[in-house]
Design a protein around this motif. Structure first.
Motif, PDB file in Angstrom:
ATOM      1  N   ASN A 124      80.291  39.584  20.236  1.00 30.57           N
ATOM      2  CA  ASN A 124      80.565  41.032  20.395  1.00 30.57           C
ATOM      3  C   ASN A 124      81.976  41.181  20.462  1.00 30.57           C
ATOM      4  O   ASN A 124      82.999  40.595  20.663  1.00 30.57           O
ATOM      5  N   ARG A 125      82.291  42.552  19.653  1.00 29.29           N
ATOM      6  CA  ARG A 125      83.985  42.919  19.666  1.00 29.29           C
ATOM      7  C   ARG A 125      84.312  43.402  20.869  1.00 29.29           C
ATOM      8  O   ARG A 125      83.618  44.028  21.581  1.00 29.29           O
ATOM      9  N   LYS A 126      85.537  43.218  21.101  1.00 31.01           N
ATOM     10  CA  LYS A 126      86.421  43.465  22.315  1.00 31.01           C
ATOM     11  C   LYS A 126      87.434  44.516  21.621  1.00 31.01           C
ATOM     12  O   LYS A 126      88.311  44.288  20.638  1.00 31.01           O
ATOM     13  N   VAL A 127      86.883  45.936  21.942  1.00 33.20           N
ATOM     14  CA  VAL A 127      87.824  47.192  21.328  1.00 33.20           C
ATOM     15  C   VAL A 127      88.554  47.867  22.395  1.00 33.20           C
ATOM     16  O   VAL A 127      88.112  48.211  23.483  1.00 33.20           O
ATOM     17  N   THR A 128      89.689  48.213  21.896  1.00 32.81           N
ATOM     18  CA  THR A 128      90.750  49.060  22.723  1.00 32.81           C
ATOM     19  C   THR A 128      90.656  50.597  21.991  1.00 32.81           C
ATOM     20  O   THR A 128      91.178  50.293  20.939  1.00 32.81           O
ATOM     21  N   VAL A 129      90.341  51.428  22.817  1.00 33.59           N
ATOM     22  CA  VAL A 129      90.357  52.619  22.262  1.00 33.59           C
ATOM     23  C   VAL A 129      91.796  53.581  22.190  1.00 33.59           C
ATOM     24  O   VAL A 129      92.344  53.458  23.086  1.00 33.59           O
ATOM     25  N   ASN A 130      92.209  53.792  20.969  1.00 28.53           N
ATOM     26  CA  ASN A 130      93.594  54.575  20.658  1.00 28.53           C
ATOM     27  C   ASN A 130      93.219  55.904  19.946  1.00 28.53           C
ATOM     28  O   ASN A 130      93.063  55.597  18.548  1.00 28.53           O
ATOM     29  N   THR A 214      89.411  49.303  27.113  1.00 22.75           N
ATOM     30  CA  THR A 214      89.149  48.055  26.385  1.00 22.75           C
ATOM     31  C   THR A 214      87.582  47.764  26.818  1.00 22.75           C
ATOM     32  O   THR A 214      87.625  47.632  28.264  1.00 22.75           O
ATOM     33  N   TYR A 215      86.801  47.660  25.886  1.00 25.54           N
ATOM     34  CA  TYR A 215      85.434  47.273  26.212  1.00 25.54           C
ATOM     35  C   TYR A 215      84.781  46.426  25.354  1.00 25.54           C
ATOM     36  O   TYR A 215      85.345  46.420  24.096  1.00 25.54           O
ATOM     37  N   LEU A 216      83.453  46.056  25.333  1.00 29.53           N
ATOM     38  CA  LEU A 216      82.868  45.211  24.469  1.00 29.53           C
ATOM     39  C   LEU A 216      81.818  46.020  23.803  1.00 29.53           C
ATOM     40  O   LEU A 216      81.424  46.961  24.164  1.00 29.53           O
ATOM     41  N   VAL A 217      81.864  45.796  22.402  1.00 26.81           N
ATOM     42  CA  VAL A 217      80.821  46.719  21.506  1.00 26.81           C
ATOM     43  C   VAL A 217      79.677  45.753  21.176  1.00 26.81           C
ATOM     44  O   VAL A 217      80.067  44.470  20.765  1.00 26.81           O
ATOM     45  N   ASP A 218      78.571  46.091  21.584  1.00 26.50           N
ATOM     46  CA  ASP A 218      77.211  45.064  21.498  1.00 26.50           C
ATOM     47  C   ASP A 218      76.910  45.288  20.014  1.00 26.50           C
ATOM     48  O   ASP A 218      75.843  45.556  19.500  1.00 26.50           O
ATOM     49  N   ASP A 219      77.690  44.466  19.153  1.00 24.46           N
ATOM     50  CA  ASP A 219      77.176  44.216  17.625  1.00 24.46           C
ATOM     51  C   ASP A 219      76.066  43.169  17.635  1.00 24.46           C
ATOM     52  O   ASP A 219      75.323  43.275  16.806  1.00 24.46           O
ATOM     53  N   GLN A 220      75.887  42.358  18.583  1.00 25.24           N
ATOM     54  CA  GLN A 220      74.540  41.510  18.927  1.00 25.24           C
ATOM     55  C   GLN A 220      73.291  42.275  18.529  1.00 25.24           C
ATOM     56  O   GLN A 220      72.502  42.202  17.883  1.00 25.24           O
TER      57      GLN A 220
END
Length: 249
Positions: A124-130, A214-220
């Motif tokens: 899963n991706r770790k994403v920081t929103v900006n 910052t959070y995880l995006v559930d690509d799985q």
């Protein structure tokens, strides 16, 4: 273990397929193998999500489905607990835990300390929103299937950040329509495949609220759902009768 093997049997359509074995000491019975009855509903696709928290009986179920070809595993390597224990209560209130058995899969054997490797390895991706990095979103227009524009790209950037798309795109295709429908359902908006000003405003507010986080995006999960959507579009392998029973085609 009993529940996991019953579940594996319920999802394995091939008769007499080896599901798994439980190996005790020789004086306790040795190897006990379990085979499928072949009465499972022949679904087009079963996808099982696994990761480092998938352990013990969960690994037994996932590994059995993987080895029999009944399911596709997606995610990351599992924990690696392929042994079983008995818990014995002692008179002083303590417990004595004794390892008494090993679990064995038909192809992979015992996975103790090794874990299971998914058919599709995906983190899963770790994403920081900006929000400053995003294209401006025009919330006064309506976007529809087939549109190609910067406005569509701006919308899909935000849908991707929310984990509803794997990546941003400038074309409003079927995947985008599904993501829009999912967002509408999650935010109690009327069901539709187009993006209305109301929906775009809600989307912009949702992403703005995450700014700096910052959070995880559930690509799985999204990949698993896409695989199942494609499989569901194919003809069914069974016919349902009026009494609720079914026959294989």
């Amino acid at each position: 273990m009993d529940a996991a093997l019953k579940m594996a049997n319920a999802m394995t359509p091939v008769k007499d397929a080896e599901l798994a074995g439980v190996r005790y000491r020789d004086d306790m019975g040795g190897l006990e193998q379990t085979y499928s009855t072949g009465n499972a509903l022949p679904l087009n696709k079963i996808v099982v999500l696994v990761d480092g928290g998938t352990a013990s009986a969960a690994e037994l179920l996932a590994g059995s489905l993987q080895d029999t070809g009944s399911a596709t595993l997606i995610g990351s390597k599992t924990y690696g607990k392929g042994q079983g224990q008995f818990h014995i209560d002692l008179v002083n209130g303590d417990k004595l835990v004794i390892t008494t058995l090993e679990l064995e899969l038909p192809k992979q054997g015992c996975w103790e300390g090794v874990g299971l490797t998914p058919d599709i390895q995906l983190e899963n991706r770790k994403v920081t929103v900006n929000t400053k990095d995003l294209k401006p979103l025009d919330t006064s227009t309506t976007l529809r299937f087939g549109d190609s524009s910067d406005a569509v790209y701006a919308m899909t950037e935000r849908l991707s950040l929310l984990g509803l798309l794997t990546e941003a795109t400038g074309r409003y295709d079927g995947d985008v329509a599904d993501a829009v429908a999912s967002f509408r359902a999650a935010y109690d908006l009327p069901a539709a495949l187009y993006a209305s000003p109301e929906m775009l405003s809600a989307l912009d507010e949702a992403v703005t609220a995450l700014n700096g986080q910052t959070y995880l995006v559930d690509d799985q999960l999204q990949s698993a759902l896409e695989m199942c959507r494609l499989a569901a579009a194919k003809p069914q392998q069974y016919t349902v009768k009026s009494d609720g029973s079914w026959t294989k085609k």
